[in-house]
Design an enzyme around this catalytic site. Structure first.
Site, PDB file in Angstrom:
ATOM      1  N   GLY A  86      -3.793  -4.031   6.403  1.00  0.00           N
ATOM      2  CA  GLY A  86      -2.542  -3.546   7.111  1.00  0.00           C
ATOM      3  C   GLY A  86      -2.766  -2.289   7.830  1.00  0.00           C
ATOM      4  N   GLU A 111     -10.933   0.430  -3.259  1.00  0.00           N
ATOM      5  CA  GLU A 111     -11.158   0.047  -1.948  1.00  0.00           C
ATOM      6  C   GLU A 111     -12.017   1.163  -1.295  1.00  0.00           C
ATOM      7  OE1 GLU A 111      -7.645  -1.206   0.072  1.00  0.00           O
ATOM      8  OE2 GLU A 111      -8.446  -1.090   2.075  1.00  0.00           O
ATOM      9  N   LYS A 137      -9.262  -7.075   8.416  1.00  0.00           N
ATOM     10  CA  LYS A 137      -8.204  -6.515   9.325  1.00  0.00           C
ATOM     11  C   LYS A 137      -8.681  -7.125  10.574  1.00  0.00           C
ATOM     12  CE  LYS A 137      -7.025  -2.258   7.040  1.00  0.00           C
ATOM     13  NZ  LYS A 137      -7.382  -0.798   6.908  1.00  0.00           N
ATOM     14  N   LYS A 158      -2.910   5.049  -2.544  1.00  0.00           N
ATOM     15  CA  LYS A 158      -4.044   5.905  -1.772  1.00  0.00           C
ATOM     16  C   LYS A 158      -4.479   6.733  -2.839  1.00  0.00           C
ATOM     17  CE  LYS A 158      -4.007   3.873   2.108  1.00  0.00           C
ATOM     18  NZ  LYS A 158      -5.181   3.185   2.723  1.00  0.00           N
ATOM     19  N   ASP A 166     -13.335  -2.295   3.196  1.00  0.00           N
ATOM     20  CA  ASP A 166     -12.656  -2.300   4.585  1.00  0.00           C
ATOM     21  C   ASP A 166     -13.265  -1.590   5.444  1.00  0.00           C
ATOM     22  OD1 ASP A 166     -10.608  -1.520   6.210  1.00  0.00           O
ATOM     23  OD2 ASP A 166      -9.186  -0.658   4.933  1.00  0.00           O
ATOM     24  N   ASP A 217      -7.154   2.970  -2.994  1.00  0.00           N
ATOM     25  CA  ASP A 217      -7.969   2.754  -1.718  1.00  0.00           C
ATOM     26  C   ASP A 217      -8.349   4.259  -1.117  1.00  0.00           C
ATOM     27  OD1 ASP A 217      -8.990   2.650   0.933  1.00  0.00           O
ATOM     28  OD2 ASP A 217      -6.924   1.666   1.838  1.00  0.00           O
ATOM     29  N   LYS A 270      -1.082  -1.085  -4.389  1.00  0.00           N
ATOM     30  CA  LYS A 270      -2.445  -0.265  -4.178  1.00  0.00           C
ATOM     31  C   LYS A 270      -1.885   0.920  -3.879  1.00  0.00           C
ATOM     32  CE  LYS A 270      -4.495   0.023   0.308  1.00  0.00           C
ATOM     33  NZ  LYS A 270      -5.160  -0.845   1.416  1.00  0.00           N
ATOM     34  N   SER A 283       0.829  -1.290  -0.148  1.00  0.00           N
ATOM     35  CA  SER A 283       0.090   0.030   0.046  1.00  0.00           C
ATOM     36  C   SER A 283       0.947   1.007  -0.159  1.00  0.00           C
ATOM     37  CB  SER A 283      -0.910  -0.031   1.250  1.00  0.00           C
ATOM     38  OG  SER A 283      -1.488   1.068   1.440  1.00  0.00           O
TER      39      SER A 283
END
Ligand code: OSB
Ligand code: MG
Length: 370
Positions: free
Chosen positions: A290, A213, A262, A163, A238, A188, A161, A135
């Site tokens: 994570g 996400e 998670k 952000k 998520d 995400d 991934k 990420s």
């Protein structure tokens, strides 16, 4: 096993590189570690509550107070046949799943050590090698981001991934896709968009993402179902998934095609297994998320990722991406194939470096029942 005492401690660990999401930037982690002292064996866990209540309403100081005042008293001095037996004892407390998780997972660690069994086996895992992704946070420029992507691809990671947030999304995805047309790529948003953005979010389809996400509100399922009907790209939830019932609601309403598990967000290994099973039954692939964990939380994520339906690369990556020096020995290492080979030793297979933990500790309290 009898839970004789619980030690809470806060350690401070500076990140090797800041991590920025749509809700903010983190340079230094304040990490809450929990030790369950059981018949001479110590089980360790990490409470993944952040420094601030931005990802979720939970945050470290609230977690500390909640454990001390409400979660530890009903479990202290109790004799547990199995770690999961602590769950009903804590059920009176609403929410605070990351805090509950720290207690439950420390007991799982203690149980695995006492049974001389690897934690992953105790959890029912089957995969001996798990696939890893990374990420990558928001950077100061797209050029800097591209450099990071290049480094992680070269290291062998199997999924990238990034952000995203309004203003740092299509422009970024476009540049990554121009340079790497074939990689497994996802993004995400950590709830950065609303229903007004549906036309904008439809443009993400062009980039053949594995998933997007949590585009919408952290507590929403309904509008994600509406959005999923308008997108080709799979939605992954998520924040919205707090427990197995949420997973069922999301899957049956078509709000997502993938779920990120998670263990802290859902309240511990027992509920994480339930979410996993609901998804498996409905053929929804899952992956392990994570929370910028130290080695202790990271080792638990690895154990969880061995369950059968963890079929997409997780955000479980090498210690050195986060820390100059991790608090476990050995550190978490990733093979050049982008995998972590699961250890066969009892417990997590990673030893807690208690001397280093002690040095990093800024606050410590041992709880006993009186
Ligand atoms: O949404 O997955 C998230 C980190 C902190 C809070 C939320 C998230 C993240 C990450 C980092 O994406 C994953 C990691 O590398 O630990
Ligand atoms: Mg996320």
């Amino acid at each position: 096993m009898k839970l004789e005492a619980i030690t809470l401690r806060e350690i401070r660990m500076p990140l090797v590189h800041f991590f920025e999401t749509s809700f903010g930037r983190t340079y230094d982690r304040r990490i809450l570690l929990l030790t369950a002292h059981c018949d001479g064996v110590d089980g360790w866990a990490e409470c993944v509550a952040g420094e601030d209540p931005y990802y979720s309403s939970e945050w470290i100081d609230a977690a500390w107070a909640t454990i001390r005042q409400f979660l530890a008293p009903p479990v202290l001095n109790h004799t547990f046949a199995a770690a999961s037996d602590c769950v009903p004892l804590m059920a009176r407390v609403r929410g605070h799943r990351m805090s509950k998780c720290a207690i439950e997972n420390a007991l799982w660690d203690a149980q695995a050590k006492q049974a001389n069994t690897p934690l992953w086996r105790l959890l029912g895992g089957t995969q001996r090698e798990i696939a890893c992704g990374v990420s990558i946070g928001i950077q100061d420029s797209i050029e800097l981001l591209l450099e990071k992507v290049e480094t992680e691809i070269a290291a062998g990671y199997r999924r990238i991934k990034v952000k995203v947030k309004p203003g740092w999304d299509l422009n970024v995805l476009k540049r990554i896709r121009q340079r790497w047309p074939e990689i497994l790529l996802s993004c995400d948003a950590n709830s950065a968009y609303t229903t007004e953005d549906f036309p904008h979010l439809r443009k993400f389809d062009e980039f053949k993402l594995l998933m997007i996400e949590q585009p919408l509100w952290n507590d929403d399922i309904h509008y994600h179902a509406r959005l999923q009907r308008e997108l080709k790209t799979s939605i992954c939830l998520d924040e919205s998934i707090r427990h197995a019932r949420d997973a069922e609601a999301a899957v049956s309403s078509g709000a997502c095609r993938i779920i990120n598990i998670k263990v802290g967000r859902v309240g511990g290994f027992s509920e994480a297994k339930r979410v996993h099973d609901v998804c498996h039954l409905n053929q929804i692939p899952v992956w392990c998320g994570g929370m910028l964990e130290s080695g202790i939380g990271r080792a638990h994520n690895i154990a969880l990722s061995t369950l059968q339906n963890f079929s997409l690369p997780g955000d479980v990556s090498a210690s050195k991406r986060y820390w100059k020096e991790d608090i476990i020995d050995p550190e978490v290492e990733v093979t050049s194939q982008g995998t972590i080979v699961v250890k066969d030793q009892p417990g997590t297979g990673y030893r807690v470096r208690e001397d280093l933990v002690e040095k990093l500790t800024v606050r410590k309290e041992t709880l006993r029942s009186d």
